[in-house]
Design a protein around this motif. Structure first.
Motif, short mmCIF file in Angstrom:
data_model
loop_
_atom_site.label_atom_id
_atom_site.label_comp_id
_atom_site.label_asym_id
_atom_site.label_seq_id
_atom_site.Cartn_x
_atom_site.Cartn_y
_atom_site.Cartn_z
N ILE A 23 8.47 0.51 6.18
CA ILE A 23 7.10 0.96 5.87
C ILE A 23 6.88 2.37 6.43
N GLN A 24 7.42 2.60 7.65
CA GLN A 24 7.31 3.92 8.29
C GLN A 24 7.99 4.98 7.41
N LEU A 66 8.74 4.85 4.27
CA LEU A 66 8.16 4.94 2.94
C LEU A 66 7.02 5.95 2.90
N LYS A 67 6.37 6.15 4.07
CA LYS A 67 5.24 7.07 4.13
C LYS A 67 5.64 8.49 3.78
N SER A 68 6.90 8.84 4.08
CA SER A 68 7.32 10.22 3.80
C SER A 68 8.27 10.30 2.61
N LYS A 71 0.84 -1.20 0.00
CA LYS A 71 0.00 0.00 0.00
C LYS A 71 0.88 1.26 0.00
N GLU A 72 1.88 1.30 0.89
CA GLU A 72 2.76 2.47 0.96
C GLU A 72 3.61 2.59 -0.30
N ARG A 88 1.73 4.34 -3.07
CA ARG A 88 1.72 5.79 -2.89
C ARG A 88 3.08 6.38 -3.29
N TYR A 89 4.15 5.69 -2.82
CA TYR A 89 5.51 6.17 -3.08
C TYR A 89 5.84 6.23 -4.58
#
Lengths: 205, 246
Positions: free
Chosen positions: A198-199, A201-203, A102-103, A106-107
């Motif tokens: 994963i953390q 990747l969110k930013s 999922k992340e 977005r990335y």
């Protein structure tokens, strides 16, 4: 004699029938599952969608939402995501894989959306499709103002259940390989922790 | 001709090009000088952050797109004779002819190379060539990956090519100082324009990546091999064949 031969023929008819039934179920080696025309149709639709977004003049964040939708619709995101994790995908739980995928979507949508935004005022044109190995290579040309046209190639397969692209090359630069290097570096920074990745990747993107 | 003498020198130097042993280049990357390359990368990134990027941003504000295109046209027109020498050295007469046509049309109809009617009116695009590419056509190995201070990513073969190309442009020997300085200035401004035009992409690699050095290396090698072509390397990995991809 006559009985025997008719029994034989009945048996062979039955056998042939069973074989035919099996053939429709089993995958048939040697038969191209996906045609060049189908792959080209997919990329034509994909390119039309990208061209529409870059011509829409929408805001940057609205464009990223559109590109995320395009990636989800035309590409095999789970396979791409798993490939970029490499052997580390083995140690990931199904929940981690789902969160990572999922992340990751977005990335890549933001990252490649930024590249496509540089195409504003230009056009992508599909040139042709050709079978390579077990998939179809579809070549296109990006024509941008004041710049020599450059090649964008999509690799399309239907092994993800329907025709989808699983790799993209911009002037020879391979998305799968580039992202596997990047995701690998992000994992190294987190000493191999998938939750940490994963953390982060969110930013990213 | 000077270029040929240098070419011979180049070939002699190439025999010193490092070639990976079996299994010595995972993902097609041969980087035995990684330690010093990474130091050069940090230096280049500092130079970009403190000098090149700010200058490029200012240039982007001052110059409009038409001016940038003119600078690009002039720089390309000045560089074309050197490209044509390499077309010839590669035996690419078709490319040589197209580039000759471009120089003639763009220098006359295009008013000394300010415009590019060869592309716009007759759709004859530049056939790019450089001495690194020429060496590849002659069968020289790529050698190890290098990141050169100020010049950026390269390989042993391309570094030799860049050096030789300092001498391959005949204009270097025919232009007198004022024009020669103009040609150098235009080339530098054109590079700054490129930094501005591809700013977001370059920023994302240099500053946003978890390992900008590894990204730069991979992107340079893939793009360069694509330009050169004829590589026996297969870039098409199949994620569906990967056991971990199932």
């Amino acid at each position: 004699m006559r009985n025997n031969s008719s029994a034989l023929s009945r048996r062979s008819v039955l056998a042939a029938g069973t074989a035919a039934a099996l053939l429709t179920v089993l995958p048939q080696p040697g038969q191209a599952a996906l045609s060049e025309a189908q792959a080209r149709t997919l990329v034509d639709a994909l390119v039309a969608d990208i061209n529409q977004v870059i011509a829409s003049g929408k805001s940057e964040s609205a464009m990223f939402t559109e590109f995320s939708r395009i990636f989800g619709r035309y590409s095999d995101v789970p396979t791409i995501a798993r490939y970029t994790l490499g052997t580390d995908a083995r140690g990931a739980s199904p929940a981690q894989m789902a969160a990572f995928t999922k992340e990751f979507q977005r990335y890549i949508s933001v990252k490649y959306g930024k590249r496509f935004r540089e195409f504003i005022g230009g056009q992508i044109e599909v040139q042709g499709a050709k079978a390579v190995k077990s998939f179809i290579e579809v070549k296109s040309l990006a024509k941008l103002k004041g710049q020599a046209p450059f090649e964008v190639t999509f690799l399309v397969s239907d092994k993800g259940g329907r025709p989808l692209f699983f790799n993209m090359f911009i002037e020879g630069i391979n998305m799968l390989l580039t992202e596997r290097t990047e995701i690998g570096a992000m994992l190294d920074r987190r000493r191999g922790s998938i939750d940490g990745l994963i953390q982060d990747l969110k930013s990213a993107g | 001709m000077n270029g040929i003498a240098l070419g011979v020198l180049g070939m002699a130097l190439l025999s010193g090009c490092s070639v990976p042993g079996p299994g010595g280049a995972p993902d097609g990357i041969h980087d035995p000088y990684e330690f010093s390359n990474r130091r050069a990368h940090m230096f280049n990134r500092d130079v970009d952050r403190t000098i090149v990027r700010p200058v490029a941003r200012s240039y982007g504000k001052v110059a409009n797109n038409d001016l940038k295109t003119v600078v690009d046209n002039v720089a390309t027109n000045f560089a074309t004779p050197g490209i044509m020498v390499n077309n010839l050295l590669q035996g690419d007469l078709g490319g040589f002819g197209k580039n000759l046509y471009r120089v003639v049309i763009n220098s006359t109809l295009g008013i000394g190379g300010l415009f590019d009617p060869a592309s716009e009116l007759s759709d004859v695009a530049l056939v790019d060539a450089d001495f690194g590419m020429t060496l590849a056509r002659w069968g020289a190995p790529e050698g190890a990956y290098l990141e050169l201070p100020l010049l950026g990513p390269s390989t042993e073969r391309d570094a030799i090519g860049r050096f030789v190309d300092l001498f391959t442009n005949p204009l270097r020997y025919t232009l007198d100082p004022p024009e020669r300085n103009v040609s150098t200035a235009v080339r530098v401004i054109d590079r700054i324009g490129d930094r501005q035009r591809f700013g977001d992409t370059i920023d994302s690699v240099l500053y946003d990546s978890a390992d900008g050095y590894a990204q730069t290396r991979l992107i340079y090698l893939q793009n360069r091999r694509f330009q050169i072509g004829g590589s026996d390397q297969d870039p098409y990995s199949d994620p569906y064949e990967d056991p971990y991809a199932q």
